[in-house]
Design an enzyme around this catalytic site. Sequence first.
Site, mmCIF file in Angstrom:
data_model
loop_
_atom_site.group_PDB
_atom_site.id
_atom_site.type_symbol
_atom_site.label_atom_id
_atom_site.label_comp_id
_atom_site.label_asym_id
_atom_site.label_seq_id
_atom_site.Cartn_x
_atom_site.Cartn_y
_atom_site.Cartn_z
ATOM 1 N N ARG A 1 7.986 -1.742 -2.399
ATOM 2 C CA ARG A 1 8.866 -3.199 -2.782
ATOM 3 C C ARG A 1 8.292 -4.229 -3.317
ATOM 4 N NH1 ARG A 1 12.544 -5.407 1.627
ATOM 5 N NH2 ARG A 1 10.872 -5.846 2.849
ATOM 6 N N LYS B 1 1.202 2.543 9.091
ATOM 7 C CA LYS B 1 2.279 2.787 8.123
ATOM 8 C C LYS B 1 1.831 4.331 7.812
ATOM 9 C CE LYS B 1 4.694 1.204 3.960
ATOM 10 N NZ LYS B 1 5.268 0.139 3.227
ATOM 11 N N ARG C 1 4.531 -8.481 8.844
ATOM 12 C CA ARG C 1 3.811 -7.477 9.520
ATOM 13 C C ARG C 1 3.655 -7.956 10.949
ATOM 14 N NH1 ARG C 1 -0.339 -6.283 5.026
ATOM 15 N NH2 ARG C 1 1.396 -5.711 3.350
HETATM 16 P P1 ATP Z 1 7.286 -5.334 3.841
HETATM 17 O O1 ATP Z 1 8.108 -3.904 3.128
HETATM 18 O O2 ATP Z 1 7.847 -5.763 4.998
HETATM 19 O O3 ATP Z 1 7.211 -6.266 2.760
HETATM 20 P P2 ATP Z 1 4.784 -3.771 3.115
HETATM 21 O O4 ATP Z 1 3.471 -4.581 3.355
HETATM 22 O O5 ATP Z 1 5.176 -2.414 4.050
HETATM 23 O O6 ATP Z 1 5.872 -4.845 3.951
HETATM 24 P P3 ATP Z 1 6.091 -2.319 0.908
HETATM 25 O O7 ATP Z 1 6.269 -3.153 -0.403
HETATM 26 O O8 ATP Z 1 6.836 -2.007 1.838
HETATM 27 O O9 ATP Z 1 5.177 -3.677 1.888
HETATM 28 O O10 ATP Z 1 5.065 -1.191 0.670
HETATM 29 C C1 ATP Z 1 3.683 -1.347 -0.104
HETATM 30 C C2 ATP Z 1 2.557 -1.532 0.676
HETATM 31 O O11 ATP Z 1 2.239 -0.456 1.270
HETATM 32 C C3 ATP Z 1 1.340 -1.721 -0.527
HETATM 33 O O12 ATP Z 1 1.178 -3.041 -0.427
HETATM 34 C C4 ATP Z 1 0.129 -1.316 0.737
HETATM 35 O O13 ATP Z 1 -0.126 -2.170 1.430
HETATM 36 C C5 ATP Z 1 0.942 -0.093 1.248
HETATM 37 N N1 ATP Z 1 0.630 1.292 0.633
HETATM 38 C C6 ATP Z 1 0.529 1.505 -0.544
HETATM 39 N N2 ATP Z 1 0.572 2.937 -0.521
HETATM 40 C C7 ATP Z 1 0.431 3.428 0.695
HETATM 41 C C8 ATP Z 1 0.568 4.879 1.088
HETATM 42 N N3 ATP Z 1 0.353 5.764 0.310
HETATM 43 N N4 ATP Z 1 0.530 4.760 2.421
HETATM 44 C C9 ATP Z 1 0.721 3.768 3.274
HETATM 45 N N5 ATP Z 1 0.682 2.591 2.867
HETATM 46 C C10 ATP Z 1 0.663 2.196 1.533
HETATM 47 C C1 BTN Z 2 7.635 0.989 0.555
HETATM 48 O O1 BTN Z 2 6.915 0.878 1.698
HETATM 49 O O2 BTN Z 2 7.450 -0.245 -0.159
HETATM 50 C C2 BTN Z 2 8.282 1.799 -0.151
HETATM 51 C C3 BTN Z 2 7.274 2.824 -0.930
HETATM 52 C C4 BTN Z 2 8.052 3.917 -1.424
HETATM 53 C C5 BTN Z 2 7.102 5.066 -2.203
HETATM 54 C C6 BTN Z 2 8.058 5.967 -2.791
HETATM 55 S S1 BTN Z 2 7.226 7.359 -3.313
HETATM 56 C C7 BTN Z 2 8.483 7.877 -4.183
HETATM 57 C C8 BTN Z 2 9.157 6.847 -4.841
HETATM 58 N N1 BTN Z 2 8.625 6.467 -6.079
HETATM 59 C C9 BTN Z 2 8.369 5.459 -6.123
HETATM 60 O O3 BTN Z 2 7.487 4.614 -7.144
HETATM 61 N N2 BTN Z 2 8.257 4.742 -4.872
HETATM 62 C C10 BTN Z 2 8.699 5.736 -3.900
#
Ligand code: ATP
Ligand code: BTN
Length: 332
Positions: A122, A187, A325
């Site tokens: 996101r 996560k 978080r």
């Molecule tokens: P929120 O959605 O509440 O803002 P979030 O920190 O989970 O929280 P997202 O944008 O949903 O943010 O997810 C992207 C984040 O997930 C990255 O900033 C990193 O911290 C984490 N991330 C990136 N790649 C991976 C992965 N392969 N597995 C787990 N976490 C990952």
């Molecule tokens: C999140 O936690 O912010 C969402 C992560 C979503 C990752 C998936 S991997 C398949 C698809 N292609 C992307 O570039 N993002 C989503």
Amino acid sequence: MAISQHLLQILARLADGRFHSGTELAESAAISRSAVCKQLQNLDKLGLHYSAISGKGYKLSQPLQLLDEDSIRQALNGNTKALLQRLEIHPCLASTNTYLQHADNAHATACFAEYQTEGRGRRGRQWLSPFGRNIYLSLRYHYQSGPAVIAGLSLAVGVAVIRALNSLNIRDAGLKWPNDIYWQQKKLGGILIEVGGEAEGPCHTVIGLGLNGFLPQPLSQTIDQPCTDLYSIIGDKAFSLRNRLAAELLNQLVPVLHDFDVTGLSPFIEEWRQHDCLHGKTATLYQGKQQHQGILEGIDEHGQLLLRKSDGKQQIFASGEISFRPSHENTA
Ligand code: ATP
Ligand code: BTN
């Protein structure tokens, strides 16, 4: 980086995690032995590690199950086959979501990639996407409803992902509002839903799912929050389950995406609550420059997040603008 057919052929041989001689790999890819060495130098960049021992050959540090369209199709149930119009598997894409955003207006298209060079979370955050071990899946769906109704879709998608994991006997995964798959406060995966179209509908959506099968340690250490993978949960089985998992995700997701246009979120609310792994935990919510602290009290009937603040008042948050978080004291 582009992934050549030669490298894919070499990887198909190395996938069993055993030693293969340079000569065998060269024959399988119809290239010279020195070209094999050159191809293998790309593995590090893909997040794959291998060892080379003279007299024995080359071996991946962990086995690999490449995505296989036939195996995935065979494991699809009749309903999913009928609803899904197109299934694509790519060795490498910038992002499966970006790819499907630019696809034509086909309805119900699913796309997997082995590797993403620009995987996204996101708000443009990076989603680490090493080759061949995780799930990077996007589905494109057309909805008669407008974006306002679609707001709850990530919760329904989360429920479908939990169902898919359960059907493979992977239990106890949880959901973090609005878009994360969790396992024991870490996560495991994330959902990214992108919407285009008119405010009143119809609209097209791209639903992206990243689910970690195996994250090599040097890579997982670069992630700025606790994260986990299926390998940590079910051990070696994670390596042989990938195609079944891919199919099971489609079996659960496609009908949910299909039904959502008619039913909306309500049939999924109770099930989402059952898997809400942060209910009763303390958290800080970030809304622009504002912070809100309190105890998480789950979701209301519209899928909005409920937070009990220290003054005793309950505040409601809609998806989209909120990031949070869980607080450290929850994990202590
Ligand atoms: P929120 O959605 O509440 O803002 P979030 O920190 O989970 O929280 P997202 O944008 O949903 O943010 O997810 C992207 C984040 O997930 C990255 O900033 C990193 O911290 C984490 N991330 C990136 N790649 C991976 C992965 N392969 N597995 C787990 N976490 C990952
Ligand atoms: C999140 O936690 O912010 C969402 C992560 C979503 C990752 C998936 S991997 C398949 C698809 N292609 C992307 O570039 N993002 C989503």
